[in-house]
Scaffold this motif. Structure first.
Motif, mmCIF file in Angstrom:
data_model
loop_
_atom_site.group_PDB
_atom_site.id
_atom_site.type_symbol
_atom_site.label_atom_id
_atom_site.label_comp_id
_atom_site.label_asym_id
_atom_site.label_seq_id
_atom_site.Cartn_x
_atom_site.Cartn_y
_atom_site.Cartn_z
ATOM 1 N N ILE A 106 31.363 -108.158 -29.790
ATOM 2 C CA ILE A 106 29.940 -107.940 -30.101
ATOM 3 C C ILE A 106 29.056 -109.047 -29.507
ATOM 4 C CG2 ILE A 106 28.259 -107.713 -31.976
ATOM 5 C CD1 ILE A 106 30.571 -106.466 -33.650
ATOM 6 N N ILE A 160 33.664 -106.089 -22.005
ATOM 7 C CA ILE A 160 34.700 -105.080 -21.717
ATOM 8 C C ILE A 160 36.105 -105.640 -21.979
ATOM 9 C CG2 ILE A 160 35.749 -103.746 -19.829
ATOM 10 C CD1 ILE A 160 32.869 -103.292 -18.798
ATOM 11 N N GLY A 183 36.522 -105.728 -25.630
ATOM 12 C CA GLY A 183 36.600 -104.344 -26.104
ATOM 13 C C GLY A 183 37.990 -103.770 -25.861
ATOM 14 N N LEU A 184 38.524 -104.009 -24.660
ATOM 15 C CA LEU A 184 39.866 -103.502 -24.331
ATOM 16 C C LEU A 184 40.931 -104.188 -25.171
ATOM 17 C CD1 LEU A 184 39.473 -103.196 -20.462
ATOM 18 C CD2 LEU A 184 39.606 -101.334 -22.125
ATOM 19 N N THR A 189 40.450 -105.325 -28.199
ATOM 20 C CA THR A 189 40.309 -104.726 -29.537
ATOM 21 C C THR A 189 40.990 -103.355 -29.560
ATOM 22 O OG1 THR A 189 38.163 -105.823 -29.638
ATOM 23 C CG2 THR A 189 38.620 -104.213 -31.349
ATOM 24 N N LEU A 190 40.780 -102.591 -28.503
ATOM 25 C CA LEU A 190 41.406 -101.258 -28.403
ATOM 26 C C LEU A 190 42.928 -101.379 -28.316
ATOM 27 C CD1 LEU A 190 40.727 -98.287 -28.248
ATOM 28 C CD2 LEU A 190 40.457 -98.516 -25.774
ATOM 29 N N TRP A 192 42.590 -95.504 -31.812
ATOM 30 C CA TRP A 192 41.216 -95.088 -31.509
ATOM 31 C C TRP A 192 41.152 -94.325 -30.183
ATOM 32 C CZ3 TRP A 192 38.941 -94.757 -35.664
ATOM 33 C CH2 TRP A 192 38.713 -95.795 -36.586
ATOM 34 N N MET A 252 35.465 -92.463 -29.322
ATOM 35 C CA MET A 252 35.857 -93.498 -28.347
ATOM 36 C C MET A 252 35.759 -92.935 -26.922
ATOM 37 S SD MET A 252 36.714 -96.522 -27.528
ATOM 38 C CE MET A 252 37.196 -97.426 -28.973
ATOM 39 N N LYS A 283 32.176 -92.980 -26.112
ATOM 40 C CA LYS A 283 31.755 -94.375 -25.937
ATOM 41 C C LYS A 283 32.172 -94.904 -24.561
ATOM 42 C CE LYS A 283 32.286 -98.998 -27.816
ATOM 43 N NZ LYS A 283 32.900 -99.880 -28.813
ATOM 44 N N LEU A 284 33.425 -94.648 -24.193
ATOM 45 C CA LEU A 284 33.912 -95.145 -22.902
ATOM 46 C C LEU A 284 33.171 -94.496 -21.736
ATOM 47 C CD1 LEU A 284 37.738 -95.412 -23.640
ATOM 48 C CD2 LEU A 284 36.026 -97.255 -23.590
ATOM 49 N N LEU A 303 27.068 -97.462 -18.039
ATOM 50 C CA LEU A 303 26.448 -98.798 -18.050
ATOM 51 C C LEU A 303 26.966 -99.643 -16.891
ATOM 52 C CD1 LEU A 303 26.499 -99.747 -21.854
ATOM 53 C CD2 LEU A 303 24.466 -99.344 -20.430
ATOM 54 N N LEU A 329 22.549 -97.919 -25.602
ATOM 55 C CA LEU A 329 22.862 -98.807 -26.734
ATOM 56 C C LEU A 329 22.805 -98.045 -28.048
ATOM 57 C CD1 LEU A 329 23.385 -101.711 -27.787
ATOM 58 C CD2 LEU A 329 20.904 -101.921 -28.015
ATOM 59 N N VAL A 371 26.181 -97.555 -30.360
ATOM 60 C CA VAL A 371 26.266 -98.126 -31.716
ATOM 61 C C VAL A 371 26.470 -97.031 -32.761
ATOM 62 C CG1 VAL A 371 24.987 -99.396 -33.484
ATOM 63 C CG2 VAL A 371 25.026 -100.237 -31.133
ATOM 64 N N VAL A 424 30.182 -95.894 -32.475
ATOM 65 C CA VAL A 424 31.232 -96.808 -32.925
ATOM 66 C C VAL A 424 31.123 -97.142 -34.409
ATOM 67 C CG1 VAL A 424 30.041 -98.964 -32.366
ATOM 68 C CG2 VAL A 424 32.530 -98.859 -32.192
ATOM 69 N N VAL A 425 29.900 -97.088 -34.974
ATOM 70 C CA VAL A 425 29.747 -97.404 -36.404
ATOM 71 C C VAL A 425 29.913 -96.152 -37.268
ATOM 72 C CG1 VAL A 425 28.133 -98.261 -38.147
ATOM 73 C CG2 VAL A 425 28.302 -99.421 -35.930
HETATM 74 C C1 HEM Z 1 35.444 -100.774 -22.240
HETATM 75 C C2 HEM Z 1 34.516 -101.044 -23.081
HETATM 76 C C3 HEM Z 1 34.682 -101.062 -24.595
HETATM 77 C C4 HEM Z 1 35.816 -100.860 -25.368
HETATM 78 C C5 HEM Z 1 37.247 -100.579 -24.915
HETATM 79 C C6 HEM Z 1 35.406 -101.004 -26.755
HETATM 80 C C7 HEM Z 1 36.282 -100.877 -27.849
HETATM 81 C C8 HEM Z 1 35.918 -101.144 -29.152
HETATM 82 C C9 HEM Z 1 36.821 -101.051 -30.296
HETATM 83 C C10 HEM Z 1 38.281 -100.621 -30.247
HETATM 84 C C11 HEM Z 1 36.114 -101.421 -31.395
HETATM 85 C C12 HEM Z 1 36.625 -101.505 -32.857
HETATM 86 C C13 HEM Z 1 36.164 -100.252 -33.576
HETATM 87 C C14 HEM Z 1 36.338 -100.392 -35.089
HETATM 88 O O1 HEM Z 1 37.008 -101.317 -35.524
HETATM 89 O O2 HEM Z 1 35.731 -99.600 -35.818
HETATM 90 C C15 HEM Z 1 34.773 -101.745 -30.942
HETATM 91 C C16 HEM Z 1 33.778 -102.151 -31.785
HETATM 92 C C17 HEM Z 1 32.462 -102.214 -31.394
HETATM 93 N N1 HEM Z 1 31.960 -101.979 -30.128
HETATM 94 FE FE1 HEM Z 1 33.004 -101.673 -28.450
HETATM 95 N N2 HEM Z 1 34.056 -101.273 -26.809
HETATM 96 C C18 HEM Z 1 33.583 -101.305 -25.506
HETATM 97 C C19 HEM Z 1 32.284 -101.513 -25.097
HETATM 98 C C20 HEM Z 1 31.231 -101.628 -25.974
HETATM 99 C C21 HEM Z 1 29.846 -101.632 -25.573
HETATM 100 C C22 HEM Z 1 29.305 -101.549 -24.149
HETATM 101 C C23 HEM Z 1 29.114 -101.719 -26.707
HETATM 102 C C24 HEM Z 1 27.617 -101.759 -26.730
HETATM 103 C C25 HEM Z 1 26.831 -101.379 -27.602
HETATM 104 C C26 HEM Z 1 30.052 -101.797 -27.830
HETATM 105 C C27 HEM Z 1 29.691 -101.934 -29.149
HETATM 106 C C28 HEM Z 1 30.583 -102.102 -30.189
HETATM 107 C C29 HEM Z 1 30.203 -102.425 -31.583
HETATM 108 C C30 HEM Z 1 28.787 -102.631 -32.099
HETATM 109 C C31 HEM Z 1 31.380 -102.510 -32.328
HETATM 110 C C32 HEM Z 1 31.552 -102.875 -33.842
HETATM 111 C C33 HEM Z 1 31.659 -101.619 -34.662
HETATM 112 C C34 HEM Z 1 32.045 -101.905 -36.101
HETATM 113 O O3 HEM Z 1 32.531 -102.979 -36.423
HETATM 114 O O4 HEM Z 1 31.851 -101.008 -36.913
HETATM 115 N N3 HEM Z 1 31.324 -101.726 -27.348
HETATM 116 N N4 HEM Z 1 34.672 -101.558 -29.581
#
Ligand code: HEM
Length: 138
Positions: free
Chosen positions: A9, A60, A63-64, A66-67, A73, A79, A82-83, A89, A126, A130, A133-134
């Motif tokens: 984040i 990224i 994010g990867l 975390t994934l 997911w 997801m 989102k991807l 982007l 954005l 959001v 993912v939320v």
């Molecule tokens: C390749 C790119 C990305 C991957 C693989 C990725 C993957 C993830 C994963 C696996 C989570 C955890 C989800 C959960 O625990 O509920 C997450 C959370 C999050 N991602 Fe990404 N993400 C990427 C890019 C982005 C981008 C560009 C944004 C822009 C807004 C973003 C915003 C968020 C937010 C706000 C969370 C927190 C959600 C929560 O805690 O409820 N992500 N992401």
């Protein structure tokens, strides 16, 4: 896992700072007539682009990671959507790189009106990301 998500984040915010502000600088640059203003905006755009690169790559990467820790997911519809938006982007980011080069060379062809519309696109992505993912609506 929460540390990974926290840094994810942090760098998402860093990335969006550049995705939001670079096109704004382009609007001013397209309207600039003085060489001194052109020179100053060129320096600002180049420096902001470096920060945008760092934010984008690390957003990224985290994010990867975390994934990777939550592979379940990958089967989720939210997801996938989102991807797809993240890919859009990344294409937008590459367009910003081309535009920084064109403005520096004085060969920009975009009008300030079209740049203002272009500037709004990351905000739409954005909001959609959001919500996906939320809320995880599907
Ligand atoms: C390749 C790119 C990305 C991957 C693989 C990725 C993957 C993830 C994963 C696996 C989570 C955890 C989800 C959960 O625990 O509920 C997450 C959370 C999050 N991602 Fe990404 N993400 C990427 C890019 C982005 C981008 C560009 C944004 C822009 C807004 C973003 C915003 C968020 C937010 C706000 C969370 C927190 C959600 C929560 O805690 O409820 N992500 N992401």
């Amino acid at each position: 896992m929460l540390w990974l998500k926290a840094f994810h984040i942090v760098f998402v915010v860093t990335w969006f700072a550049g995705l939001f502000y670079l096109p704004r600088l382009f609007v001013h640059h397209a309207e600039a007539t003085e060489p001194a203003v052109h020179a100053r905006l060129t320096i600002m755009e180049r420096r902001l682009l470096v920060m945008t690169h760092i934010g984008g790559v690390l957003a990224i990467v985290f994010g990867l990671l975390t994934l990777w820790r939550m592979p379940g997911w990958l089967a989720a519809g939210w997801m996938h959507a989102k991807l797809a938006l993240v890919l859009a982007l990344a294409v937008y980011h590459l367009q910003l790189v081309r535009m920084v080069r064109r403005f520096a060379a004085g060969t920009n062809r975009w009008s300030s009106r079209s740049l203002r519309i272009f500037n709004e696109l990351p905000a739409l992505a954005l909001i959609a990301i959001v919500i996906l993912v939320v809320v995880k609506p599907f």
